[in-house]
Scaffold this motif. Sequence first.
Motif, PDB file in Angstrom:
ATOM      1  N   PHE A 144       0.517  -1.001  -0.187  1.00  0.00           N
ATOM      2  CA  PHE A 144      -0.123   0.173   0.470  1.00  0.00           C
ATOM      3  C   PHE A 144       0.899   1.062   0.029  1.00  0.00           C
ATOM      4  O   PHE A 144       2.327   1.239   0.726  1.00  0.00           O
ATOM      5  CB  PHE A 144      -1.184  -0.166   1.187  1.00  0.00           C
ATOM      6  N   ALA A 145       0.785   2.173  -0.779  1.00  0.00           N
ATOM      7  CA  ALA A 145       1.497   3.406  -1.122  1.00  0.00           C
ATOM      8  C   ALA A 145       0.980   4.487  -0.110  1.00  0.00           C
ATOM      9  O   ALA A 145       2.220   4.854   0.603  1.00  0.00           O
ATOM     10  CB  ALA A 145       1.158   3.756  -2.312  1.00  0.00           C
ATOM     11  N   GLU A 164      -6.872  -0.697   1.869  1.00  0.00           N
ATOM     12  CA  GLU A 164      -8.185  -1.253   2.408  1.00  0.00           C
ATOM     13  C   GLU A 164      -8.940  -2.574   3.193  1.00  0.00           C
ATOM     14  O   GLU A 164      -8.210  -4.099   2.470  1.00  0.00           O
ATOM     15  CB  GLU A 164      -8.128  -2.280   1.108  1.00  0.00           C
ATOM     16  N   LEU A 165      -9.465  -2.991   3.520  1.00  0.00           N
ATOM     17  CA  LEU A 165      -9.983  -4.162   4.855  1.00  0.00           C
ATOM     18  C   LEU A 165     -11.336  -3.548   5.735  1.00  0.00           C
ATOM     19  O   LEU A 165     -11.122  -2.934   6.099  1.00  0.00           O
ATOM     20  CB  LEU A 165      -8.767  -4.267   5.620  1.00  0.00           C
ATOM     21  N   GLN A 166     -12.148  -4.779   5.303  1.00  0.00           N
ATOM     22  CA  GLN A 166     -13.138  -3.878   5.533  1.00  0.00           C
ATOM     23  C   GLN A 166     -13.801  -5.947   6.415  1.00  0.00           C
ATOM     24  O   GLN A 166     -13.680  -6.622   5.687  1.00  0.00           O
ATOM     25  CB  GLN A 166     -14.319  -3.287   5.433  1.00  0.00           C
ATOM     26  N   ILE A 167     -15.023  -5.577   7.876  1.00  0.00           N
ATOM     27  CA  ILE A 167     -15.492  -6.364   8.297  1.00  0.00           C
ATOM     28  C   ILE A 167     -16.942  -6.078   7.731  1.00  0.00           C
ATOM     29  O   ILE A 167     -17.785  -4.790   7.679  1.00  0.00           O
ATOM     30  CB  ILE A 167     -15.156  -6.599   9.165  1.00  0.00           C
ATOM     31  N   GLY A 168     -17.880  -7.496   7.706  1.00  0.00           N
ATOM     32  CA  GLY A 168     -19.029  -7.264   7.749  1.00  0.00           C
ATOM     33  C   GLY A 168     -19.683  -7.000   6.524  1.00  0.00           C
ATOM     34  O   GLY A 168     -18.635  -7.170   5.206  1.00  0.00           O
ATOM     35  N   PRO A 169     -21.147  -6.586   6.035  1.00  0.00           N
ATOM     36  CA  PRO A 169     -21.875  -7.357   4.486  1.00  0.00           C
ATOM     37  C   PRO A 169     -20.374  -6.225   3.766  1.00  0.00           C
ATOM     38  O   PRO A 169     -19.829  -4.759   3.796  1.00  0.00           O
ATOM     39  CB  PRO A 169     -22.476  -6.337   5.158  1.00  0.00           C
ATOM     40  N   ILE A 170     -20.363  -6.646   2.431  1.00  0.00           N
ATOM     41  CA  ILE A 170     -19.268  -5.953   1.439  1.00  0.00           C
ATOM     42  C   ILE A 170     -19.981  -4.944   0.763  1.00  0.00           C
ATOM     43  O   ILE A 170     -19.136  -3.681   0.665  1.00  0.00           O
ATOM     44  CB  ILE A 170     -19.981  -6.847  -0.026  1.00  0.00           C
ATOM     45  N   ASP A 171     -21.470  -4.326   0.908  1.00  0.00           N
ATOM     46  CA  ASP A 171     -21.769  -3.454   0.244  1.00  0.00           C
ATOM     47  C   ASP A 171     -22.721  -2.326   1.508  1.00  0.00           C
ATOM     48  O   ASP A 171     -22.966  -1.300   1.726  1.00  0.00           O
ATOM     49  CB  ASP A 171     -23.003  -3.592  -0.206  1.00  0.00           C
ATOM     50  N   ALA A 172     -22.550  -3.050   2.984  1.00  0.00           N
ATOM     51  CA  ALA A 172     -22.228  -2.362   4.347  1.00  0.00           C
ATOM     52  C   ALA A 172     -22.242  -2.711   5.101  1.00  0.00           C
ATOM     53  O   ALA A 172     -21.706  -2.808   6.406  1.00  0.00           O
ATOM     54  CB  ALA A 172     -24.400  -2.392   4.769  1.00  0.00           C
ATOM     55  N   VAL A 188      -3.231   2.383   9.419  1.00  0.00           N
ATOM     56  CA  VAL A 188      -2.043   0.941  10.277  1.00  0.00           C
ATOM     57  C   VAL A 188      -0.659   1.658  10.663  1.00  0.00           C
ATOM     58  O   VAL A 188      -0.147   2.570   9.887  1.00  0.00           O
ATOM     59  CB  VAL A 188      -2.301   0.169   8.582  1.00  0.00           C
ATOM     60  N   ALA A 189      -0.285   1.310  10.982  1.00  0.00           N
ATOM     61  CA  ALA A 189       0.980   1.588  12.294  1.00  0.00           C
ATOM     62  C   ALA A 189       2.262   0.599  12.590  1.00  0.00           C
ATOM     63  O   ALA A 189       1.587   0.148  13.815  1.00  0.00           O
ATOM     64  CB  ALA A 189       0.996   3.026  12.629  1.00  0.00           C
ATOM     65  N   LEU A 228      -3.738 -10.195   5.751  1.00  0.00           N
ATOM     66  CA  LEU A 228      -3.195  -9.024   5.564  1.00  0.00           C
ATOM     67  C   LEU A 228      -2.348  -8.665   6.875  1.00  0.00           C
ATOM     68  O   LEU A 228      -1.265  -7.798   5.950  1.00  0.00           O
ATOM     69  CB  LEU A 228      -3.263  -7.804   5.822  1.00  0.00           C
ATOM     70  N   PHE A 229      -2.244  -9.168   8.222  1.00  0.00           N
ATOM     71  CA  PHE A 229      -1.304  -8.998   9.038  1.00  0.00           C
ATOM     72  C   PHE A 229      -0.593 -10.469   9.486  1.00  0.00           C
ATOM     73  O   PHE A 229      -0.703 -11.373   9.937  1.00  0.00           O
ATOM     74  CB  PHE A 229      -1.821  -8.962  10.093  1.00  0.00           C
TER      75      PHE A 229
END
Length: 282
Positions: A126-127, A133-141, A149-150, A182-183
């Motif tokens: 990631f530049a 880009e990371l999410q949790i829950g329904p893809i559209d909500a 992140v750090a 991702l981690f």
Amino acid sequence: MNGLGNQIIVIDLRGTSARVTPEAAIAINARPETRFDQIMAIHDSRTPGTANYIEILNSDGSRAQACGNGMRCVVQTLSAEQGRQRFTFETVAGILFGEEAADGLITVDMGTPKFAWYEIPLNEEFADTRAVELQIGPIDAPVLHSPSVASMGNPHATFWVKDDVWSYALDRFGPLLENHPLFPERANISIAQVLTPTHMILRTWERGAGLTEACGTAACAALVNGARTRRTARKATITVPGGDLIVEWLDNDHVTLTGPAQFEWRGSVDPTTGAWTRSEAA
Ligand SMILES: N[C@@H](CCC[C@H](N)C(=O)O)C(=O)O
């Protein structure tokens, strides 16, 4: 001891070559009286100019690179023993400084934050790590998405929310995000609500320890992520479930963490097996 409710066991291994084993950590944590978040093992110095080498273990037996609340407990322990207030320590993440003030509050210089994807580390390039880009829950909500992140020596993801941090099921999402592909080294997962540029509410699911009352490095990561996304100033009060921490990102790029530390009780422990006896109350 505890640092704002972050349960810390300080183990004195000076003068020995012993190390706390992962098995001992797991056995100690299995007993309700000694359930903890981190063990801070004090060893003899390995590097001239440092007072001690500090090794950190999580309650699942894994080793951590940094622990802000635990470092304050170490400073208080050594300050009570030696009658001096300033210490320089070495950890696997580098050299740290700690100081106890006259009012009993302890400030630890936690070093400099790292933001490059490979330093955190992430499994994907990631530049810009201010929102990945990371999410949790329904893809559209999604329930939580696009964390900053750090690394504060250890990996952190800060998810920004507008509403009450207590309305999120961090006990359910925490383990999924901690172990997300991702981690590669897992991550500490926080939810942050910025109230004003100098005040944030923070809850953390800690890598290797789970939900905690306080996580010092998460507070540091949240502050630097807040400042670099223009959500906060470079100094703020971070309110965690256990109370308030003050975090400042100095002009020299170092991050300081200020808060209390509290002695609870003392005992003896076998660092190999985790067998312990209690000797002295607070
Ligand atoms: N409680 C800590 C953080 C401890 C380490 C963390 N769980 C990790 O594995 O990185 C703090 O106060 O900073």
